[in-house]
Design a protein around this motif. Structure first.
Motif, PDB file in Angstrom:
ATOM      1  N   ARG A 179       0.912  -1.304  -0.009  1.00 22.59           N
ATOM      2  CA  ARG A 179       0.071   0.095  -0.006  1.00 22.59           C
ATOM      3  C   ARG A 179       0.868   1.323  -0.085  1.00 22.59           C
ATOM      4  N   ALA A 201      -5.749   3.724  -1.478  1.00 21.76           N
ATOM      5  CA  ALA A 201      -6.616   2.684  -0.876  1.00 21.76           C
ATOM      6  C   ALA A 201      -7.490   2.143  -1.981  1.00 21.76           C
ATOM      7  N   GLU A 202      -8.103   2.903  -2.912  1.00 23.73           N
ATOM      8  CA  GLU A 202      -8.805   2.410  -3.910  1.00 23.73           C
ATOM      9  C   GLU A 202      -7.908   1.536  -4.869  1.00 23.73           C
ATOM     10  N   TYR A 210      -5.046  -0.066  -4.138  1.00 19.30           N
ATOM     11  CA  TYR A 210      -4.889  -1.331  -3.361  1.00 19.30           C
ATOM     12  C   TYR A 210      -6.002  -2.270  -3.625  1.00 19.30           C
ATOM     13  N   LEU A 211      -7.398  -1.745  -3.298  1.00 11.49           N
ATOM     14  CA  LEU A 211      -8.447  -2.684  -3.402  1.00 11.49           C
ATOM     15  C   LEU A 211      -8.279  -3.108  -4.782  1.00 11.49           C
ATOM     16  N   LEU A 212      -8.122  -2.600  -5.776  1.00 13.28           N
ATOM     17  CA  LEU A 212      -8.233  -3.180  -7.298  1.00 13.28           C
ATOM     18  C   LEU A 212      -7.331  -4.429  -7.427  1.00 13.28           C
ATOM     19  N   GLU A 251      -6.068  -5.929  -4.813  1.00 17.54           N
ATOM     20  CA  GLU A 251      -6.347  -7.163  -4.014  1.00 17.54           C
ATOM     21  C   GLU A 251      -7.436  -7.779  -4.866  1.00 17.54           C
ATOM     22  N   GLY A 252      -8.105  -7.552  -5.235  1.00 14.73           N
ATOM     23  CA  GLY A 252      -9.497  -7.674  -5.994  1.00 14.73           C
ATOM     24  C   GLY A 252      -8.907  -8.813  -7.191  1.00 14.73           C
ATOM     25  N   ALA A 253      -8.067  -8.189  -7.893  1.00 11.29           N
ATOM     26  CA  ALA A 253      -7.521  -8.883  -9.092  1.00 11.29           C
ATOM     27  C   ALA A 253      -6.649 -10.202  -8.660  1.00 11.29           C
ATOM     28  N   ALA A 294      -7.122 -11.719  -5.846  1.00 13.19           N
ATOM     29  CA  ALA A 294      -8.096 -12.696  -5.017  1.00 13.19           C
ATOM     30  C   ALA A 294      -8.914 -13.565  -6.332  1.00 13.19           C
ATOM     31  N   ALA A 354      -9.455  -5.009 -13.867  1.00 13.08           N
ATOM     32  CA  ALA A 354      -8.793  -4.170 -12.527  1.00 13.08           C
ATOM     33  C   ALA A 354      -8.129  -3.043 -13.162  1.00 13.08           C
TER      34      ALA A 354
END
Lengths: 197, 197, 197, 197
Positions: free
Chosen positions: B134, B160-161, B163-165, B167-169, B171, B185
């Motif tokens: 992050r 943060a946004e 990072y979220l993308l 992490e989504g990719a 996972a 993403a």
DNA sequence: AATGAATGAGTGTTCATTCAT
DNA sequence: AATGAATGAACACTCATTCAT
């Protein structure tokens, strides 16, 4: 009434107990002994109802899938507009996380880490669940953009984006041990899909 | 000289072998015996170098963290502009995934599923790694918006946004058994952060 | 009528199935579950008809004894002379062996290997069967030497020799996985007892 | 000296104990727990030395084969003439039977009853042993008829006959719970091969 | 620094048998 | 006469770890 529920049949008690233990401790870390002790069931009774430990897991996941999808659909339905209904997906995520305390994440995602081979029955159930989720999200997106002349490809792509945000929120929450990823995902979605009319 | 290289340090061989096995098969599914057999090392030698199996895992994760962050930083640096450098994060993800075939996902994320208690040394290492990621993303975002009068909070939120993308990719790829989540993403990021000048 | 035949007596079906499985797989290797599955009978029904697994085995052996001795007697009777009738014992052995493919040997002899204590009901049945066989062989020998002034002791001894050859043939066939021991035994008998007039 | 023998290495103790138990109680009837309790060895130590229970059995049988063939050869060698040496085969059988009390029969023959499939490692060892026995008997027969102008086929056939008598004696003794079959076999052999010069 | 041998506690699974209906 | 559900004890085998050398 509760007394009747107490003497619920063995099989159901087994599934409920295992669902909880698998989720909280993981599949491999949860032994058959732990399950039957918690469910107060003889070991041989376990194998009367399930051929293997993995069979039990699959039953647990299937039941969880039904419950989660039912719950989610009900929760979403309370939204007045298509946009509201999309936002409620994230509200629901936040609420589920708070239910399970420090957020243990998505039970299906977790299983992917324990069953590494891409094939196999467990992974099949996980895929099945995630595809159902994506279909639900597609419906929400389609309703959101109804009558705006979007092609099916564009809708499909938007659904994939929404799915990605959900998955990101689900994956990041347990790692960060808090719910800000869910809020971040929601706000990103609100902006990206213009959900705040 | 080659003989020396052949007889590479026992400890290092152990770490390399374990890193591979833990990643491919999971932590609990990988037994000490499997590791020492693969590394061609005596069992007692193992416990000479590491107090417990978990200690070995932590060493593996720390080393992996160093390598990944180093690799990623190098890969990003080849981008000419701040926007390009952000895009390269996703290109790098796609490449790492293709290396391991059907995508086994993020080694750190995976461990979260096997170590369920929020505390504990393993989870500590995972958090450490994700925080470093992050911070790196924050730097990229800060560079992207340099001189545009963004507050620190706004930058933090954008990071943060992003990072979220990521992490989504990470996972979603192993679940879906393909790399489209990474591309989704990336495209979402390209639009959201206006990366296609 | 056919429907009646279809729904043949449960108990009989159980005995037939178990006889086959015990013979092909052994007593200990054959589980109750395997038997009731193959016989398509409920587990409790099994214990309605037989007190224990061993009781079932004994019933199976007794029935087999009756069948075998009956078959053998019938087969022998077709011989024209006493000498022919002795030779037919070995012909019958060869035919029985070919029936069960690679020769699974004598069901009674086999049980001796699984029930090691000299006493006990199973061993009793085995002895009973073998004694009946010896008596039959004695009759054949007595007929062969009728009117030749042999003492009872001499006849008894000759019967023991014949029995020994039969047992040798029965024991050696499964070990050698073929029927030459039966032929060897027959030829030895033909010479020893002068059966080729 | 005996004290040294007491602290004999684990593996050997395991093999000796198992050899005894497998022979007296049968393979399936003998559990790992029974073996390790009798040998006073930890369960994990067992699996340090043998991969499976069947591996242990095979080791036991191989060792028994070596001992038996050695013993038998030594015992036979004490005979002055070829004829005497053949007779001594049966004397040896009688002595071995008396050693094991009520006669538990041939350890190899017994295993054939517990391992029903004609293929498989155990059956392989049994065949190996029986073939070695037949070769030994062939040598004895060849010596007996040396210089009498017998063809190889005739010798081979005579050896098969002798083998059959031995197998018959081995099989019949445990069934009859006494040693008369051995004596019967010997006398039959003495007559058939003209061993009483 | 490196090892082969040994271990107690645990794994998931199957056994023959009994119970309530 | 027939059954589905339930069981305690045993099964073969594996775990991460320690010891003596």
């Amino acid at each position: 009434m509760t007394a009747t529920a107490e003497k619920t049949n063995l099989r159901e008690r087994l599934v409920e107990t295992a669902t909880k233990l698998f989720y909280e401790n993981g599949y491999r870390a949860t032994g058959i002994n732990e399950i039957i002790d918690a469910a107060e069931i003889a070991k041989a009774s376990f194998y009367h109802h399930f051929k293997t430990k993995e069979d039990l897991l699959i039953t647990c996941l299937q039941k969880r899938h039904d419950q989660i999808m039912g719950d989610l659909r009900q929760y979403i339905a309370k939204g007045d507009t298509p946009a509201q209904r999309i936002r409620r997906v994230f509200f629901w995520l936040a609420e589920s996380c708070q239910c399970s305390g420090t957020s243990l994440g998505c039970a299906f995602l977790n299983m992917t880490s324990e069953f590494r081979e891409a094939e196999g029955r467990v992974r099949e159930v996980v895929k099945w669940h995630k595809n159902a989720l994506r279909e639900l999200l597609y419906e929400l997106i389609a309703a959101r953009y109804l009558g705006q002349g979007k092609t099916e490809d564009e809708l499909s792509n938007a659904a994939a984006e929404l799915y990605l945000l959900v998955e990101g929120a689900l994956a990041a929450s347990p790692v960060q041990c808090c719910t800000w990823p869910i809020e971040t995902a929601r706000k990103l979605a609100e902006g990206h899909f213009d959900l705040m009319e």
